[in-house]
Design a protein around this motif. Structure first.
Motif: not given
Length: 478
Positions: A296, A300, A302, A359
RNA sequence: GGCGGCGUACCCAAGUGGCUAAGGGAGCAGUCUGCAAAACUGCGAUGCAGCGGUUCAAAUCCGCUCGCCGCCUCCA
């Protein structure tokens, strides 16, 4: 293409240009060493580890500092609870942190200062702030006068009036303003202390980062990183301290990583769901954890769940099975050098240049895994391996180069599969013996017996594959 | 209440104006196999929370609505 970095200060991606030619100065807030580190620390460490590795890969000369906060209320409390000296606690958990980082394959920063080794520099910064009118002394404490610093709130997007309105019940009535924070705290009886112009005491939490980054990296640094939660108040206060003292910009690019939740819940002491790095490493290998973390984007949030980690492990197995297949069938391809002219790495570099999009690069690596398997299938089917011999060396080189940057896909296949086999409680020789029995049964077309053996091994976590070269076995993923 | 973010297939997740919406996991079918496994091939979102708008063109920009989350207190 140039490197673009999301800057928390401006809330947008900016082209990254170090202030001094090829040199990059980077400071990341390290742990307060009062307990074992958890998976959230691992995420931050791994995220900045990849940033550090990539900057070096891009040819920058990176000076990277990550501190240890080794004096703090939490450490003192823990020491009192355990009835040991405070520095025994800090030393114990510095060692533990270093071990965890090594286990996760996190490279050592250039400088790893302890707060307590930088007291002199902190006193200098505090004195400067007093001299410039940004700080005031109160009964042996020193406070920063937040209202004196015009830009206060510029990083966190807060304004002083609103903070004031929302301020919690103030315990310390002596402060000039409830928002003021401590630069220096007079020591209470039994607490550790250092000599200072304002009496015996110890530093406040925020001052160490201002002092250490200046000491090791200079007044204005290129990158300052940490978890998103540090934006306020910690990093806001660092800006006030550093810019107040030096009159210069403190940080050019602020980088903050997102949080790790556990099974959809925030990790917290009260919920009792703190997952230490040690516990995680007991369940999954370092590369599985890194692959999970890097699948990810670093900003962000997770969610650490059994399912996600198992998915990551399955994916990593797929990668190493493919490499193993290449190596055993075309051994001469293994160490072929990367032809830089092919530009085959450009896709990966572009992605990493775009705010470290790990990612995406992982997605492209698995494209190459598919590609390699397809080539091998075709070559075996057609008996012609000309194209394969042209392309596979490039793919292997991509794996090597990206492995170095990500710290994943970085082991030899022997190491990788051997490591997995160590978790089994059956000796490999015994497994080989059982397999030999089964091979004998298969030879005699006693498939019933062969299938029974295969089934009983599977129940013990061992998967068999009957290949052209004989039967091989693997460890099943839980 | 203030500030920030998120909502993409069964699950995870990339993609922030323009080629068929990456990749992983799970699933189904086929090739291969004694049977499996592995690998490969095919299937799977006509669709990106919903509704409007801007544009030749929108998951991507704007507005509203719904839902979720983080920070504002120590916290990676």
């Amino acid at each position: 293409m140039s490197l673009k970095v999301y800057n928390s200060l401006t809330r947008q991606k900016e082209e990254f240009k170090p202030q001094k030619g090829n040199e990059v100065t980077m400071y990341v807030c390290g742990p307060t060493v009062y307990d074992l580190s958890h998976i959230g620390h691992a995420r931050s460490a791994v995220a900045f580890d990849v940033i550090y590795r990539y900057l070096k890969y891009r040819g920058y000369d990176v000076k990277y500092t990550r501190n240890y906060t080794d004096i703090d209320d939490k450490i003192i409390n823990r020491a009192n609870k355990d009835a040991v000296p405070w520095n025994e606690i800090s030393e114990r958990y510095i060692t533990a942190f270093d071990e965890d980082m090594a286990a996760l394959g996190v490279e050592l920063p250039t400088f790893r200062p302890k707060a307590t080794a930088t007291i002199k520099e902190m006193l200098n910064v505090i004195q400067t702030l007093i001299n410039k009118g940004f700080a005031y002394v109160l009964d042996g404490d020193v406070y920063y006068s937040v209202r004196k610093f015009k830009d206060y709130g510029k990083l966190s997007g807060k304004n002083i009036e609103e903070l004031e309105a929302g301020a919690r019940v103030e315990v310390d009535e002596r402060k000039e303003d409830p928002l003021d924070f401590a630069l220096w705290k007079a020591s209470k009886p039994g607490e550790p202390w250092w000599e200072s112009p304002w009496g015996k005491g110890r530093p406040g939490w925020h001052i160490e980062c201002s002092a250490m980054s200046q000491k090791f990296l200079g007044e204005t640094i290129d990158i300052h990183g940490g978890g998103k939660d540090l934006i306020f108040p910690h990093h806001e206060n660092e800006i006030a301290q550093s810019e107040g003292a030096t009159g210069r910009p403190f940080v050019r690019y602020w980088i903050h990583n997102g949080f790790v939740n556990i099974e959809k819940e925030k990790m917290s002491k009260s919920l009792g769901n703190i997952l230490t790095i040690r516990d995680a490493l007991g369940d999954y290998s370092a590369e599985v954890i890194r692959l999970f973390l890097l699948s990810s984007h670093y900003r962000s949030p997770i969610d650490y769940s059994e399912e996600s980690l198992r998915d990551a492990e399955t994916a990593l197995d797929r990668f190493y099975k493919t490499v193993e297949r290449i190596e055993s069938n075309w051994p001469d391809i293994k160490n072929a050098p990367l032809d830089k002219n092919r530009g085959s790495l450009q896709l990966f570099i572009d992605a990493m240049d775009d705010d470290f999009n790990t990612a995406y690069t992982i997605g492209r690596i698995f494209d190459e895994v598919n590609n390699a398997n397809r080539l091998m299938d075709d070559a075996i089917k057609s008996g012609v391996d000309r194209k394969l011999k042209e392309v596979l060396p490039v793919i292997m080189a991509i794996f090597r180069e990206m492995g170095k940057i990500l710290g994943v896909f970085n082991k030899t296949t022997e190491e990788y599969f051997q490591e997995k086999k160590m978790y089994l409680n059956i000796p490999p020789e015994e497994i080989d013996k059982i397999i030999a029995t089964r091979t004998e049964a298969r030879k005699n077309k006693d498939f019933k017996k062969a299938d029974e053996i295969r089934k009983s091994l599977e129940e013990k976590g061992i998967l068999l594959e009957d290949t052209a070269k004989g039967t091989i076995w693997r460890v099943k993923i839980k």
